[in-house]
Design a protein around this motif. Structure first.
Motif, short mmCIF file in Angstrom:
data_model
loop_
_atom_site.label_atom_id
_atom_site.label_comp_id
_atom_site.label_asym_id
_atom_site.label_seq_id
_atom_site.Cartn_x
_atom_site.Cartn_y
_atom_site.Cartn_z
N VAL A 40 0.76 -1.02 -0.11
CA VAL A 40 -0.09 0.17 0.01
C VAL A 40 1.00 1.00 -0.25
N GLU A 41 1.80 1.19 0.60
CA GLU A 41 2.74 2.38 1.02
C GLU A 41 3.57 2.65 -0.33
N THR A 42 3.69 1.70 -1.13
CA THR A 42 4.68 1.78 -2.52
C THR A 42 3.63 2.09 -3.83
N LEU A 99 -8.09 0.51 -1.94
CA LEU A 99 -6.93 0.81 -0.70
C LEU A 99 -5.99 1.72 -1.63
N ALA A 100 -5.70 1.61 -2.80
CA ALA A 100 -4.67 2.17 -3.86
C ALA A 100 -5.15 3.40 -3.91
N ALA A 101 -6.32 3.57 -4.09
CA ALA A 101 -7.01 5.06 -4.35
C ALA A 101 -6.90 5.64 -3.16
N ARG A 102 -7.12 5.29 -1.79
CA ARG A 102 -7.18 5.88 -0.53
C ARG A 102 -5.56 6.47 -0.31
N TRP A 103 -4.58 5.37 -0.57
CA TRP A 103 -3.22 5.81 -0.40
C TRP A 103 -2.87 7.07 -1.47
N ASP A 104 -3.28 6.84 -2.72
CA ASP A 104 -3.04 8.14 -3.42
C ASP A 104 -3.39 9.34 -3.06
N ALA A 105 -4.55 9.41 -2.25
CA ALA A 105 -5.02 10.44 -1.73
C ALA A 105 -4.29 11.08 -0.42
#
Length: 298
Positions: A187-189, A230-236
């Motif tokens: 998720v972080e990357t 999850l990727a969308a949330r982390w992008d934000a």
């Protein structure tokens, strides 16, 4: 002597069993705040008891806390009917000894508490008292106002219900920790494939914000949808978010901080090395018990 009754025995007994009483109440309610209220109500009733008439003080206290929790549980059920989005149990930052007691850790896990939510109030009380705390049928009968024979039948029915719904695989804390670490790195990357590698095909994400923060209002089901969610949330917010490993409800989890402030808790259900469930708590009203450790006991 000033004529006042000596309250020390009542106080000492209550203090000795307080962690147990909180644990019983929490397992019946799934809410730490409500469990604290029930323990306080139990204390008020305990101070009016004639201790000379009590044969087993521990059993008597468990009986009081169970009755108070059952009353609160029915009220809590009505509140859940109008709750915004999925409802999750209130997470607890637990002491290391909870994880060492495998049966206790399993009984307070997010997955198990969600299974207990599917039981009727009396079934839940009977199951918790019998299967988690090994309370005798006669004592349970007094706590739930049933006959011992009825309690045995309820226990059998509740046990079968739980067995049908509880997670099948047995996962060690090390496996859960490894899966969460892989999940965190992915998720972080922003590595979508790395995220997919640790998600089971039928993984489910439940997000609880109670309408107070942004969260998915319905369960997110399936590895592809969960990875994109999850990727969308982390992008934000990823650049502003830090992730800290923690011990929540007796199992490895992660605490999220946004701009240094507590933003949420993520607990995971891991089976056969893959994440099958993610429980994302963002409701700020249900995060107070991850700021400090809570002691539980059986």
């Amino acid at each position: 002597m000033d004529g006042k009754a000596d309250t020390r025995p009542a106080t000492e007994t209550f203090v000795a069993h307080r962690n147990l009483l909180f644990t019983v109440a929490y397992q019946l309610l799934g809410s730490a705040a409500d469990a604290e209220d029930v323990v306080q109500e139990t204390w008020l009733r305990w101070t009016g008891v004639d201790l000379d008439s009590v044969r087993d003080r521990r059993a008597y206290l468990v009986r009081i806390v169970t009755r108070q929790a059952l009353t609160r549980l029915r009220t809590l059920g009505r509140r859940k009917e109008s709750y915004v989005g999925p409802w999750l149990p209130e997470p607890l930052l637990t002491t290391p000894d909870v994880a060492e007691d495998v049966e206790l850790a399993d009984s307070v896990s997010m997955a198990m508490l969600l299974v207990l939510e599917t039981l009727a109030p009396t079934e839940r009380a009977v199951f918790v008292l019998r299967d988690v705390f090994d309370v005798g049928y006669d004592e349970i009968a007094e706590a739930v106002d049933k006959t011992p024979a009825a309690v045995r039948q309820i226990a059998h029915r509740a046990r079968a219900h739980v067995a049908d719904r509880r997670p099948r695989g047995v996962t060690s804390p090390d496996q859960t920790r490894a899966a969460l670490s892989a999940f965190q790195r992915a998720v972080e990357t922003g590595d979508l494939q790395g995220l997919l590698d640790v998600l089971a095909p039928d993984v489910v994400v439940l997000s609880d914000a109670g309408g107070l923060k942004q969260a998915a209002r319905k369960p997110v089901v399936g590895a592809d949808k969960v990875a994109r969610f999850l990727a969308a949330r982390w992008d934000a917010v990823g650049a502003r978010t830090t992730v800290e490993p923690a011990q929540v409800n007796g199992a490895p989890a992660v605490i999220l901080r946004l701009d240094g402030e507590l933003d949420g808790v993520v607990a995971a259900l891991v089976e056969d090395g893959l994440v099958t469930g993610l429980y994302f708590m963002r409701n700020p009203e249900k995060l107070s018990h991850v700021a400090r450790e809570t002691a539980l006991s059986r």
